[in-house]
Design an enzyme around this catalytic site. Structure first.
Site, PDB file in Angstrom:
ATOM      1  N   HIS A  82       0.843  -1.191   0.000  1.00  0.00           N
ATOM      2  CA  HIS A  82       0.000   0.000   0.000  1.00  0.00           C
ATOM      3  C   HIS A  82       0.880   1.242   0.000  1.00  0.00           C
ATOM      4  O   HIS A  82       1.907   1.286   0.663  1.00  0.00           O
ATOM      5  CB  HIS A  82      -0.886  -0.004   1.255  1.00  0.00           C
ATOM      6  CG  HIS A  82      -1.773   1.201   1.342  1.00  0.00           C
ATOM      7  ND1 HIS A  82      -2.949   1.294   0.624  1.00  0.00           N
ATOM      8  CD2 HIS A  82      -1.657   2.358   2.023  1.00  0.00           C
ATOM      9  CE1 HIS A  82      -3.511   2.475   0.875  1.00  0.00           C
ATOM     10  NE2 HIS A  82      -2.755   3.137   1.718  1.00  0.00           N
ATOM     11  N   ASP A 162     -15.236   3.389   7.740  1.00  0.00           N
ATOM     12  CA  ASP A 162     -14.182   4.296   7.275  1.00  0.00           C
ATOM     13  C   ASP A 162     -14.728   5.267   6.236  1.00  0.00           C
ATOM     14  O   ASP A 162     -14.376   6.444   6.242  1.00  0.00           O
ATOM     15  CB  ASP A 162     -13.001   3.518   6.681  1.00  0.00           C
ATOM     16  CG  ASP A 162     -11.990   4.461   6.032  1.00  0.00           C
ATOM     17  OD1 ASP A 162     -11.476   5.336   6.767  1.00  0.00           O
ATOM     18  OD2 ASP A 162     -11.752   4.370   4.824  1.00  0.00           O
ATOM     19  N   ARG A 169     -14.687  13.552   8.305  1.00  0.00           N
ATOM     20  CA  ARG A 169     -13.408  14.238   8.585  1.00  0.00           C
ATOM     21  C   ARG A 169     -13.083  15.229   7.485  1.00  0.00           C
ATOM     22  O   ARG A 169     -12.605  16.332   7.741  1.00  0.00           O
ATOM     23  CB  ARG A 169     -12.266  13.203   8.688  1.00  0.00           C
ATOM     24  CG  ARG A 169     -12.259  12.414   9.984  1.00  0.00           C
ATOM     25  CD  ARG A 169     -11.346  11.200   9.864  1.00  0.00           C
ATOM     26  NE  ARG A 169      -9.990  11.547   9.482  1.00  0.00           N
ATOM     27  CZ  ARG A 169      -9.163  10.749   8.822  1.00  0.00           C
ATOM     28  NH1 ARG A 169      -9.547   9.528   8.464  1.00  0.00           N
ATOM     29  NH2 ARG A 169      -7.957  11.141   8.504  1.00  0.00           N
ATOM     30  N   SER A 184      -7.813   4.573   9.481  1.00  0.00           N
ATOM     31  CA  SER A 184      -8.510   4.583   8.194  1.00  0.00           C
ATOM     32  C   SER A 184      -7.831   3.628   7.209  1.00  0.00           C
ATOM     33  O   SER A 184      -8.472   2.747   6.613  1.00  0.00           O
ATOM     34  CB  SER A 184      -8.520   6.020   7.645  1.00  0.00           C
ATOM     35  OG  SER A 184      -8.911   6.054   6.295  1.00  0.00           O
ATOM     36  N   LYS A 188      -9.025  -0.797   6.169  1.00  0.00           N
ATOM     37  CA  LYS A 188      -9.211  -1.332   4.813  1.00  0.00           C
ATOM     38  C   LYS A 188      -8.208  -2.453   4.526  1.00  0.00           C
ATOM     39  O   LYS A 188      -8.533  -3.453   3.892  1.00  0.00           O
ATOM     40  CB  LYS A 188      -9.059  -0.203   3.788  1.00  0.00           C
ATOM     41  CG  LYS A 188     -10.225   0.786   3.845  1.00  0.00           C
ATOM     42  CD  LYS A 188      -9.998   2.031   2.984  1.00  0.00           C
ATOM     43  CE  LYS A 188      -9.069   3.011   3.653  1.00  0.00           C
ATOM     44  NZ  LYS A 188      -9.147   4.395   3.161  1.00  0.00           N
TER      45      LYS A 188
HETATM   46  N1  URA Z   1      -5.761   7.652   3.113  1.00  0.00           N
HETATM   47  C1  URA Z   1      -6.749   6.995   3.746  1.00  0.00           C
HETATM   48  O1  URA Z   1      -7.177   5.928   3.296  1.00  0.00           O
HETATM   49  N2  URA Z   1      -7.263   7.519   4.859  1.00  0.00           N
HETATM   50  C2  URA Z   1      -6.843   8.691   5.385  1.00  0.00           C
HETATM   51  O2  URA Z   1      -7.361   9.095   6.406  1.00  0.00           O
HETATM   52  C3  URA Z   1      -5.816   9.380   4.722  1.00  0.00           C
HETATM   53  C4  URA Z   1      -5.280   8.827   3.583  1.00  0.00           C
END
Ligand code: URA
Ligand code: CA
Length: 408
Positions: A82, A162, A169, A184, A188
């Site tokens: 990632h 999320d 946010r 966050s 995932k």
């Molecule tokens: N990428 C994400 O998936 N979440 C965040 O909060 C910031 C960057």
């Protein structure tokens, strides 16, 4: 006081909260029993007061379990790579086929563009017809069994909490917070089912994290969450003060990924980053040394095996192979360096925003950059090739791009 108010107060007073207390809040929020306005003080409490690593894991776990969780057990060990987001970061389209050739399995779930960064899913769609969504998890698993890797878009059912929390946010200016970003991303990643998670944490003026120190703090939080969840974690820290590759924009970036796999750009920073990350994934997966893995990675790029693998992966997902033979068309506008000197600085994030604006008219538009920081330029050195829907838009873009470079 209800549970939500009680837990919020506890966070503000640095008192311990339990998994149950957090689970209750996240599940009520996802069932719309708690509104955005009602949950906001809880998010703000985390933003301003922080939570410890155990509580951050509870939060991430609750978010992970708010949606679908991929069960990939039948595939054996799965690796995920990632990136925390960058301009001209097209590493996934290179790394997935490279790892697949070497038997390091990946089921990549990638996002759409977010703000100033492109999303891998948008780039995959440049292979006309490519299905970024599988009809079922089983279909995706079969593709990984056949090809060793499969690249898809994140399902809307993954980590539903999320999606809601991120949107809130974003609306309320609470994005730039290390624990919230860590939960966050990791919610995932955990739901995505990988056993080994490699995160390329970017820092600099083209990244969410401005400094290496911030990047390391984010990396530490993500590592703690992943380890709590029983996953093997590896953080890589990459400076991002300029576009990673040369091309910016979905189609141009997909073309650059092909060039990397063609071995045409094997001196570039993007190539080196792809080789480094692939070697880390392979060495962790196979328990072999980094240098041995790196040799294997370079070989499958050099001999064309990885390029062939990408073709098969694209074809099996319904994508056209036309892009593999495509050459660059005439740019709408060529922009040369306005003066002689050294390239000192890029305002990378702004370049990302400017390109994202071009892409509102189509995935084929974008910018090809020609210089890296430290390069010597003369007024006949090309700086940018702009691909835009018309000359007028290209002219306006050129003015904006020139404000994003410092030449001295
Ligand atoms: N990428 C994400 O998936 N979440 C965040 O909060 C910031 C960057
Ligand atoms: Ca789990």
């Amino acid at each position: 006081m209800n549970n939500l108010e009680k837990v919020t107060k506890k966070i503000e007073n640095k008192q311990e909260v339990s998994q149950n207390e957090i689970d209750e809040i996240i599940s009520a929020y996802c069932n719309n029993e708690i509104s955005d306005e009602e949950i906001l003080p809880f998010i703000k409490a985390i933003y301003y007061f922080g939570i410890d690593d155990k509580e951050l894991y509870y939060l991430t776990n609750a978010m992970e379990h708010s949606g679908e969780i991929l069960d990939l057990k039948e595939l054996g060990q799965i690796v995920d790579k990632h990136s925390t987001g960058g301009v001209s970061d097209t590493t996934t389209i290179v790394i997935a086929p490279v790892c697949a050739c070497l038997g390091t399995k990946m089921l990549k779930l990638s996002g759409k563009a977010l703000g100033f960064t492109g999303g891998t899913a948008d780039k995959l769609e440049c292979f006309a017809g490519y299905r970024t969504e599988c009809s079922s998890l089983n279909e995706a698993i079969e593709l990984v069994k056949k090809n060793g890797a499969c690249m898809l878009t994140t399902s809307k059912n993954i980590a539903i909490a999320d999606k809601k929390i991120y949107a809130l946010r974003d609306r309320t200016g609470l994005v730039d917070n290390i624990p919230l970003i860590a939960s966050s991303i990791m919610s995932k990643k955990l739901a995505g089912g990988a056993d080994i998670i490699v995160v390329d944490v970017k820092y600099g003026n083209g990244a969410f994290m401005p400094t290496k120190k911030d990047a390391k703090m984010l990396g530490k939080k993500m590592t703690a969450i992943g380890k709590n969840a029983g996953r093997k974690m590896k953080m890589v820290y990459t400076p991002s003060n300029q576009p990673l590759g040369y091309n910016i924009g979905p189609k141009l970036e997909a073309m650059e990924a092909i060039e990397i796999l063609n071995g045409k750009k094997d001196k570039s920073i993007l190539y080196k980053s792809c080789v480094n990350l692939s070697a880390i994934c392979v060495s962790l997966d196979k328990n072999i040394s980094y240098s041995k893995a790196k040799k294997m990675v370079k070989k499958v790029i050099k001999d064309g095996t990885a390029l062939q693998k990408l073709k098969v992966m694209v074809k099996d997902q319904g994508g056209s192979l036309e892009l593999f033979d495509q050459t660059y068309t005439e740019p709408t506008l060529v922009v040369n360096s306005p003066k002689n000197g050294k390239l000192k600085k890029y305002n990378t994030k702004e370049i990302g925003h400017i390109t994202a604006a071009l892409n509102k008219s189509g995935i084929e538009y974008g910018v090809v950059t020609f210089a890296k920081i430290g390069d010597k330029l003369t007024t006949s050195s090309p700086l940018f090739h702009i691909y835009a829907k018309d000359k007028n838009e290209a002219e306006i873009t050129s003015q904006k791009l020139l404000e994003c470079v410092e030449i001295k």
